[in-house]
Enzyme design. Structure first.
Site, PDB file in Angstrom:
ATOM      1  N   ASP A 204      24.469  44.116  74.274  1.00 43.16           N
ATOM      2  CA  ASP A 204      24.148  42.688  74.324  1.00 43.16           C
ATOM      3  C   ASP A 204      22.960  42.324  73.440  1.00 43.16           C
ATOM      4  O   ASP A 204      22.656  41.158  73.271  1.00 43.16           O
ATOM      5  CB  ASP A 204      23.852  42.306  75.785  1.00 43.16           C
ATOM      6  CG  ASP A 204      23.577  40.822  75.966  1.00 43.16           C
ATOM      7  OD1 ASP A 204      24.460  40.015  75.629  1.00 43.16           O
ATOM      8  OD2 ASP A 204      22.474  40.468  76.439  1.00 43.16           O
ATOM      9  N   SER A 229      24.432  34.636  75.973  1.00 41.88           N
ATOM     10  CA  SER A 229      25.773  35.160  76.255  1.00 41.88           C
ATOM     11  C   SER A 229      26.498  34.283  77.271  1.00 41.88           C
ATOM     12  O   SER A 229      25.898  33.825  78.245  1.00 41.88           O
ATOM     13  CB  SER A 229      25.672  36.584  76.796  1.00 41.88           C
ATOM     14  OG  SER A 229      24.921  37.407  75.932  1.00 41.88           O
ATOM     15  N   GLN A 279      32.173  39.685  72.707  1.00 40.33           N
ATOM     16  CA  GLN A 279      31.301  38.727  73.391  1.00 40.33           C
ATOM     17  C   GLN A 279      31.497  37.345  72.783  1.00 40.33           C
ATOM     18  O   GLN A 279      31.685  37.203  71.570  1.00 40.33           O
ATOM     19  CB  GLN A 279      29.834  39.135  73.245  1.00 40.33           C
ATOM     20  CG  GLN A 279      28.855  38.207  73.948  1.00 40.33           C
ATOM     21  CD  GLN A 279      27.406  38.642  73.732  1.00 40.33           C
ATOM     22  OE1 GLN A 279      26.763  38.207  72.779  1.00 40.33           O
ATOM     23  NE2 GLN A 279      26.910  39.517  74.598  1.00 40.33           N
TER      24      GLN A 279
END
Length: 291
Positions: A204, A229, A279
């Protein structure tokens, strides 16, 4: 053991409140905001603690529902959906002060032999040929934003070596891909959970920034850039050794409607594709006149 590794191991120490409820220690208050990577990693750890030892994570899919706060602990509620002969399915929700922050589904599998193929690793310099982030800051300190210096600080458990520095030193519009070597700064204790969790945390860290390359923007352009995110998925193909160099190859095939879609592949240094990730995140520019 450095403070950075101690902090990561502390984040992964979950207190079992009930059979399927785990409480995680809070993230450090010296961060600017609650980060998604540690929440993904803690959720993976919580779910991993409820499956038989012979089953390893092979996929996870998560959504960030609401931004959390620095300070209060997070409770992870695990639902044991099914334990079959080969696979175990788990569902998880994360709460802070009785408010849901995060949902997660994951699947664990008994390792087995089967057909194998994978995309080849990009042809990039090996990590020994690249500058450390400390060397980059020392050489280009005046050109690197303060937020990025903090992100690259030795106080974080993950060491990174970007293959190309142009995105960090200029505002040029660039192709939407990047390659970064990464690993834990020190040796991790044995066992798959910590290695998988550290890779989940790392996944991430830089991925959403790839969607901003074609626009000459940076995820750390705060407060003029609002980037976070929305969802995050990972697939684990082979055992992970997160304290050895791993190439994180990332690209962004699309950005639209205030969102950026990004993909990533993790390669061991021998060229084996060990994990993949996708993502979608919010990439919203803020009117500078209203800041």
């Amino acid at each position: 053991m450095t403070t950075a590794l101690e902090d990561f191991l502390e984040l992964m120490k979950l207190e079992q409140l009930e059979e399927n409820v785990f409480r995680a220690p809070p993230q450090k208050k010296n961060r600017l905001r609650l980060m998604g990577g540690p929440i993904i990693a803690q959720g993976l750890m919580a779910a991993s603690l409820t499956v038989p030892e012979d089953r390893k994570i092979h996929s996870l899919h998560s959504y960030f529902v609401k931004a959390g706060k620095l300070g209060p602990p997070i409770d992870y509620h695990v639902e044991r959906v099914r334990d079959g002969k080969s696979f175990s399915k788990r569902r998880l929700s994360a709460y802070q002060d009785d408010t849901i922050l995060f949902t997660w589904t994951g699947s664990f599998q008994v390792l087995e032999e089967g057909l194998e193929h994978h995309d080849p690793m990009p042809d990039v310099p090996m990590p020994e040929e690249l500058k450390t982030t400390e060397e980059i800051v020392q050489q280009f300190g005046k050109e690197i934003p303060m937020f990025l210096k903090l992100f690259w600080s030795p106080g974080r458990p993950i060491d990174m070596k970007p293959v190309d520095l142009e995105h960090y030193l200029t505002s040029h519009e660039l192709p939407s891909f990047q390659n970064i070597w990464l690993k834990c700064r020190e040796s991790l204790p044995e066992g798959p959970h910590l290695h998988n969790c550290l890779l989940a945390l790392a996944s991430d860290s830089t991925l959403l920034d790839t969607a901003l390359y074609p626009h000459g923007l940076h995820a750390y352009d705060m407060p003029s850039m609002h980037a976070m995110s929305i969802d995050h998925a990972m697939w684990f193909h082979h055992p992970v050794k997160a304290d050895e160099w791993i190439l994180y190859s990332q690209d962004s095939p699309n950005a639209s409607n205030g969102r950026g879609f990004c993909r990533g592949k993790f390669y061991s240094r021998d060229g084996t594709l060990i994990a993949s990730t996708c993502q979608e995140g919010l990439i919203r520019q803020v009117d500078k006149n209203k800041i």
